[in-house]
Design a protein around this motif. Structure first.
Motif, PDB file in Angstrom:
ATOM      1  N   GLU A 234       0.667  -1.227   0.224  1.00 12.82           N
ATOM      2  CA  GLU A 234      -0.132   0.117  -0.045  1.00 12.82           C
ATOM      3  C   GLU A 234       0.759   1.360   0.020  1.00 12.82           C
ATOM      4  O   GLU A 234       0.482   2.335  -0.657  1.00 12.82           O
ATOM      5  CB  GLU A 234      -0.901   0.027   1.268  1.00 12.82           C
ATOM      6  CG  GLU A 234      -1.977  -1.292   1.070  1.00 12.82           C
ATOM      7  CD  GLU A 234      -2.920  -0.827   0.046  1.00 12.82           C
ATOM      8  OE1 GLU A 234      -3.049   0.335  -0.663  1.00 12.82           O
ATOM      9  OE2 GLU A 234      -3.536  -1.908  -0.386  1.00 12.82           O
ATOM     10  N   LEU A 235       2.039   1.117   0.752  1.00 11.97           N
ATOM     11  CA  LEU A 235       2.899   2.254   0.733  1.00 11.97           C
ATOM     12  C   LEU A 235       3.480   2.635  -0.828  1.00 11.97           C
ATOM     13  O   LEU A 235       3.868   3.579  -0.772  1.00 11.97           O
ATOM     14  CB  LEU A 235       4.114   2.202   1.780  1.00 11.97           C
ATOM     15  CG  LEU A 235       3.733   2.252   3.307  1.00 11.97           C
ATOM     16  CD1 LEU A 235       4.935   1.825   4.089  1.00 11.97           C
ATOM     17  CD2 LEU A 235       3.361   3.765   3.563  1.00 11.97           C
ATOM     18  N   LYS A 237       1.928   2.498  -3.340  1.00 11.35           N
ATOM     19  CA  LYS A 237       0.916   3.232  -4.033  1.00 11.35           C
ATOM     20  C   LYS A 237       0.926   4.695  -3.825  1.00 11.35           C
ATOM     21  O   LYS A 237       0.145   5.464  -4.679  1.00 11.35           O
ATOM     22  CB  LYS A 237      -0.412   2.605  -4.007  1.00 11.35           C
ATOM     23  CG  LYS A 237      -0.636   1.016  -4.277  1.00 11.35           C
ATOM     24  CD  LYS A 237      -2.011   0.472  -3.882  1.00 11.35           C
ATOM     25  CE  LYS A 237      -2.128  -0.876  -4.040  1.00 11.35           C
ATOM     26  NZ  LYS A 237      -3.434  -1.498  -3.781  1.00 11.35           N
ATOM     27  N   VAL A 238       1.346   5.070  -2.846  1.00 13.18           N
ATOM     28  CA  VAL A 238       1.566   6.645  -2.318  1.00 13.18           C
ATOM     29  C   VAL A 238       2.387   7.333  -3.516  1.00 13.18           C
ATOM     30  O   VAL A 238       3.494   7.067  -3.693  1.00 13.18           O
ATOM     31  CB  VAL A 238       2.015   6.786  -0.942  1.00 13.18           C
ATOM     32  CG1 VAL A 238       2.120   8.214  -0.786  1.00 13.18           C
ATOM     33  CG2 VAL A 238       1.017   6.175   0.200  1.00 13.18           C
ATOM     34  N   GLN A 276      -0.523  10.288   4.438  1.00 18.18           N
ATOM     35  CA  GLN A 276      -0.642   9.062   3.538  1.00 18.18           C
ATOM     36  C   GLN A 276       0.094   7.998   4.021  1.00 18.18           C
ATOM     37  O   GLN A 276      -0.635   6.900   3.556  1.00 18.18           O
ATOM     38  CB  GLN A 276       0.099   9.480   2.304  1.00 18.18           C
ATOM     39  CG  GLN A 276      -0.570  10.849   1.583  1.00 18.18           C
ATOM     40  CD  GLN A 276      -1.951  10.602   1.012  1.00 18.18           C
ATOM     41  OE1 GLN A 276      -2.353   9.452   0.518  1.00 18.18           O
ATOM     42  NE2 GLN A 276      -2.920  11.610   1.179  1.00 18.18           N
ATOM     43  N   ALA A 280      -2.324   4.303   4.387  1.00 21.16           N
ATOM     44  CA  ALA A 280      -1.833   3.362   3.715  1.00 21.16           C
ATOM     45  C   ALA A 280      -1.774   1.923   4.577  1.00 21.16           C
ATOM     46  O   ALA A 280      -2.189   1.133   4.393  1.00 21.16           O
ATOM     47  CB  ALA A 280      -0.651   3.460   2.901  1.00 21.16           C
ATOM     48  N   ARG A 289      -9.562   3.130   5.066  1.00 20.18           N
ATOM     49  CA  ARG A 289      -8.769   4.152   5.531  1.00 20.18           C
ATOM     50  C   ARG A 289      -9.474   4.969   6.569  1.00 20.18           C
ATOM     51  O   ARG A 289     -10.708   4.806   6.803  1.00 20.18           O
ATOM     52  CB  ARG A 289      -8.701   5.229   4.258  1.00 20.18           C
ATOM     53  CG  ARG A 289      -8.020   4.855   3.091  1.00 20.18           C
ATOM     54  CD  ARG A 289      -8.065   5.640   1.766  1.00 20.18           C
ATOM     55  NE  ARG A 289      -7.737   6.933   2.035  1.00 20.18           N
ATOM     56  CZ  ARG A 289      -6.571   7.196   1.720  1.00 20.18           C
ATOM     57  NH1 ARG A 289      -5.461   6.535   1.069  1.00 20.18           N
ATOM     58  NH2 ARG A 289      -6.123   8.369   1.690  1.00 20.18           N
TER      59      ARG A 289
END
Length: 295
Positions: A234-235, A237-238, A276, A280, A289
């Protein structure tokens, strides 16, 4: 009875003069009721700490308590000794933050320390995500955070700072030290992250240390029984402009979790990047979220 020495001021001789030593203690314990709603089972807040009422803001996790910590002193001063203890019982879920960024004032001859002890029982979840420290010229601050995990507990812990000179003369802080230790339930250290920064390095913008970035943050996702690769996914995707912030992550030793480091152009960029990262991590760990918090 309050903890020994909490909220007291003691005279201390230094450099031939006496000055006031401020010792402040905060002790909080979260527990879950029969319906799974988290509440404060124990609390003590001595000066300069003030504890707000627990809020329940997440629609997808209605039992998760959000708690804001406030300071009555207007920041951290020379010779402050601040001691925080946060605990979560089995099944408790809590988000603990501050009302705003904390000013670390100039310190002509002394320093300030803040010690945070976090203990999470198995089956609990804690987010300790204070806003950044604002380091004024000449400030010296030491931050020590110890996270003790039981079973499948998970804790998100952050520490961050930026520099500011209210006089506009580009003065720099003297030093900043941070240590975050992740421990198992017996107290054995599984991972240690240490950071020591000299203000002169920021002043000179040494390549390989801070470059063009003026703010820095660390977030550790600590736990012995979660998928660090899912959080890292997920990180990745930041997406942030490289002139705004840079984010990197790596797995902690002994399968103790994930370390995330953030470099940012300024305070606003740091806040955005850490938010963010938090979103994530929450998405990977809890499936959704977090709801936006108003401060």
């Amino acid at each position: 009875m309050p903890p020994d020495g909490s909220g007291t001021r003691e005279a201390e001789a230094s450099s031939g003069a006496a000055r006031s030593l401020v010792s402040g203690k905060l002790d909080l314990e979260f527990a879950a009721d029969a319906d799974g709603r988290t509440y404060l089972r124990r609390q003590y807040a001595g000066y300069p700490f003030h504890v707000c009422r627990a809020l329940y803001q997440d629609r997808d996790h209605p039992g998760l308590a959000t708690l804001y910590l406030q300071s009555c002193s207007g920041g951290i001063y020379e010779d402050d000794r601040l001691d925080l203890t946060l605990a979560t019982a089995q099944g408790a879920e809590a988000n603990v933050s501050t009302q705003a960024a904390t000013v670390v004032h100039s310190m002509p001859s002394g320093s300030a320390t803040q010690q945070v002890r976090i203990q999470c029982e198995g089956g609990s979840y804690l987010e300790y995500l204070p806003d950044p420290q604002i380091l004024f010229p000449g400030s010296r601050c030491r931050s020590e955070i110890a996270v003790r995990l039981g079973g499948d507990a998970v804790a998100l812990v952050s520490d961050s700072f930026l520099t500011h000179d209210p006089s506009g003369r580009d003065g720099k802080f003297a030093s900043y030290f941070n240590e975050i230790v992740v421990e198992d339930e017996t107290g054995r250290a599984l991972a240690i992250d240490r950071l020591k920064v000299d203000g002169r390095a920021f002043r000179d913008s040494c390549p390989g240390i801070s470059g063009r970035f003026k703010a820095q943050g660390t977030m550790i996702v600590a736990g012995l029984d979660f998928s660090a690769s899912a959080v890292a996914g997920e990180l990745h995707k930041v997406r942030l402009d490289r002139d705004v912030a840079a984010i990197g992550c790596s797995q902690l030793p002994n399968s103790a979790g994930l370390l995330v480091r953030v470099l940012a152009a300024d305070g606003a960029a740091l806040k955005l990047a850490l938010h963010q990262v938090w979103c994530a991590a929450r998405l990977a760990l809890k499936g959704s979220r977090p709801v936006e918090r108003r401060k």
